[in-house]
Design a protein around this motif. Structure first.
Motif, short mmCIF file in Angstrom:
data_model
loop_
_atom_site.label_atom_id
_atom_site.label_comp_id
_atom_site.label_asym_id
_atom_site.label_seq_id
_atom_site.Cartn_x
_atom_site.Cartn_y
_atom_site.Cartn_z
N UNK A 305 63.05 -1.71 2.05
CA UNK A 305 64.19 -1.13 2.21
C UNK A 305 64.32 -0.34 3.63
N UNK A 306 63.22 0.45 3.65
CA UNK A 306 63.17 1.55 4.86
C UNK A 306 63.08 0.52 6.05
N UNK A 329 56.24 6.29 11.08
CA UNK A 329 56.08 8.06 10.73
C UNK A 329 56.58 8.34 9.53
N UNK A 330 57.71 7.47 8.95
CA UNK A 330 58.18 8.00 7.54
C UNK A 330 57.21 7.33 6.46
N UNK A 334 53.97 9.14 3.93
CA UNK A 334 54.01 9.02 2.43
C UNK A 334 52.91 8.21 1.74
N UNK A 335 52.31 7.09 2.51
CA UNK A 335 51.34 6.29 1.81
C UNK A 335 49.96 7.09 1.67
N UNK A 336 49.87 8.03 2.87
CA UNK A 336 48.48 8.42 3.20
C UNK A 336 48.51 9.67 1.89
N UNK A 392 62.03 12.36 3.80
CA UNK A 392 61.61 12.12 4.85
C UNK A 392 62.26 13.41 6.05
N UNK A 393 61.81 14.57 5.36
CA UNK A 393 62.41 15.76 6.29
C UNK A 393 61.78 15.87 7.45
N UNK A 394 60.68 15.47 7.73
CA UNK A 394 59.95 15.69 9.08
C UNK A 394 60.54 14.37 10.09
#
Length: 502
Positions: A305-306, A329-330, A334-336, A392-394
């Motif tokens: 979706x992203x 980047x997003x 998250x996966x890490x 995804x605040x960063x």
């Protein structure tokens, strides 16, 4: 425009094809296998995935086909030690306050059917054998079932082709991580279970681990567990009767029929890159991790979706190609985090030894039992597991904060006065949400840009959710907040969108 080429027709690739097609982007989806998988380890569909499916008109069909589990029972040493009930815990957070048990094989067939209805057919027995990124497009080589070869030109190639991804290997990215020492099994059985119908069960007995997922009302169950001792060394010849079944028997499960049984090894790895030029990785091609929390398939669907809305924005000329960098980047961040977290949890669950067994049998159940009696803790655990806390605040795409809602946040779900702010717009795309009143110049600007404006009468429920009256919340097509601002003018929106157009 050319068709986006998707390699791999698992849930990630199929969801990507659906999201792109819904946004008017032509796709071609290939898979080296002759049909959808018939044996699956992925069992759980989380609330955030259902929210993303709702935008495709898929959520209700998936829920109807699956089996909602609102309660999880944890066993140790042959006794029920703790239970977590999620039904009320998630009721204020999402339209889907449960964990849906829906085996991946059934899941894939439903997605394929929906894609067929949209006029897109998965090309089976078709393998990607190579590709070249020219900078302006990708030239890919395909080999079909009859042995013939085809050269395809595509604007973008997305590898959704699993942990042994051809796309990742050809790109040469590292796949950092390792393989767990344990051998695992998955079995589809008919069985009688303890407890209420649909209740998921988890047992830990002397190092054994088993998860039990009922997935319909006829006694069909998936079992996922560990194979220990010397039997783990002969995976190819193992049958269900060969596995150590103390944990299964301790649950009071009576298995009458074994429909199928297979073994597998579990990895925890992440690709060093999710994007190289015009080529992308998503799902297991980009990250694999332990089954703790049932996060893998859901994470791949969120990848899809992203990436889909960003590819659509570039191909429609609505954003510059630089926006595609935000996918890695997003999603890699998250996966890490997910790989690290599930690794720690899974290592603890499968660890042997006296101290570990004591903790699993006594300490962990005590903590879980205490958590089950705290509304706040249960609500937090549901939000965590269901991925509705992912944000995804960063991200370079996230700006501003108004009230408690910031750019990059998942929009809070509010149902007030009969209005559901998660109800899908007419089409997947940018939306402007205003809780209160909106200026006419803002609505005129949005109309000129094809942005849906959705206004909601201000209520106390919106205030409790952390929203602010009359503020502008500009939502990305995946319903994360791109911009949150008190400066409720068309110029503010124009500056934000101009930066994306690059």
């Amino acid at each position: 425009m050319g068709k986006v080429l998707i390699a791999g027709a698992g849930p990630t690739g199929l969801t990507l094809a659906l999201w792109l097609t819904a946004q008017g982007i032509p796709v071609r989806i290939i898979d080296e296998h002759g049909g959808p998988g018939t044996e699956s380890r992925a069992m759980v569909v989380h609330a955030r995935t259902l929210e993303l499916y709702r935008q495709l008109g898929l959520a209700e069909g998936v829920v109807a086909a699956g089996h909602a589990a609102t309660r999880m029972q944890f066993w140790a040493e042959g006794k029920p030690r703790a239970a977590l009930s999620f039904g009320d815990a998630g009721a204020a957070s999402t339209p889907y306050p449960f964990v849906l048990v829906f085996p991946q094989d059934r899941h894939e067939r439903l997605l394929v059917q929906r894609l067929d209805e949209l006029g897109v057919t998965v090309e089976r027995d078709t393998a990607l054998t190579g590709f070249t990124d020219t900078g302006n497009h990708v030239i890919a080589q395909l080999r079909k079932a009859d042995g013939s070869e085809e050269s395809v030109t595509t604007p973008y190639l997305v590898g959704c082709d699993g942990a042994r991804s051809v796309v990742r290997h050809r790109l040469g990215t590292d796949f950092e991580g390792s393989t767990y020492a344990h051998l695992f099994y998955v079995a589809d059985v008919e069985a009688k279970l303890p407890g209420p119908p649909g209740e998921a069960q988890f047992a830990l007995d002397h190092g054994d681990f088993v998860a039990v997922f009922p997935y319909d009302d006829r006694g069909l169950v998936r079992l996922i567990g560990t194979v220990r001792d010397e039997r783990a060394g002969r995976a190819d010849s193992l049958r269900f009767d060969d596995i150590h079944q103390d944990a299964i028997r301790s649950l009071g499960i009576s298995v009458s029929t074994v429909n199928w049984f297979s073994t597998y090894h579990v990895h925890h790895r992440i690709s060093s890159r999710f994007r190289v030029g015009r080529c992308f990785l998503a799902g297991d091609a980009a990250h694999v991790h332990s089954p703790a929390g049932g996060q893998g398939m859901n994470t791949g669907i969120a990848d899809a979706a992203n990436l889909a809305w960003k590819l659509a924005a570039v191909l429609h000329g609505q954003a510059g190609a630089g926006i595609l960098d935000s996918y890695e980047a997003e999603r890699r961040a998250f996966a890490r985090q997910l790989v690290d977290t599930t690794d720690r949890v899974f290592t603890f669950i499968t660890k042997g030894g006296g101290f570990a067994e004591f903790v699993k049998a006594h300490v962990a159940p005590t903590l879980l039992s205490a958590a089950s009696h705290s509304d706040h803790v249960r609500a937090f655990m549901f939000r965590l597991v269901s991925q509705i806390m992912v944000g995804y605040q960063d991200s370079p795409l996230s700006q501003g904060k108004v009230g408690q809602v910031a750019g990059g946040d998942r929009l809070p779900w509010v149902q007030a006065d009969g209005m559901d702010n998660f109800a899908p717009a007419d089409a997947i795309g940018w939306q402007l949400h205003v809780y209160g009143n909106v200026a006419t110049d803002v609505t005129a600007y949005c109309s000129s840009r094809g942005i849906a404006v959705r206004t909601f009468p201000w209520t106390a429920a919106h205030e409790r959710a952390g929203l602010e009256r009359d503020a502008l919340y500009l939502l990305r097509p995946d319903t994360y907040v791109g911009l949150a601002t008190k400066d409720a003018t068309a110029d503010t929106l124009a500056r934000y969108l101009a930066a994306l157009a690059g």
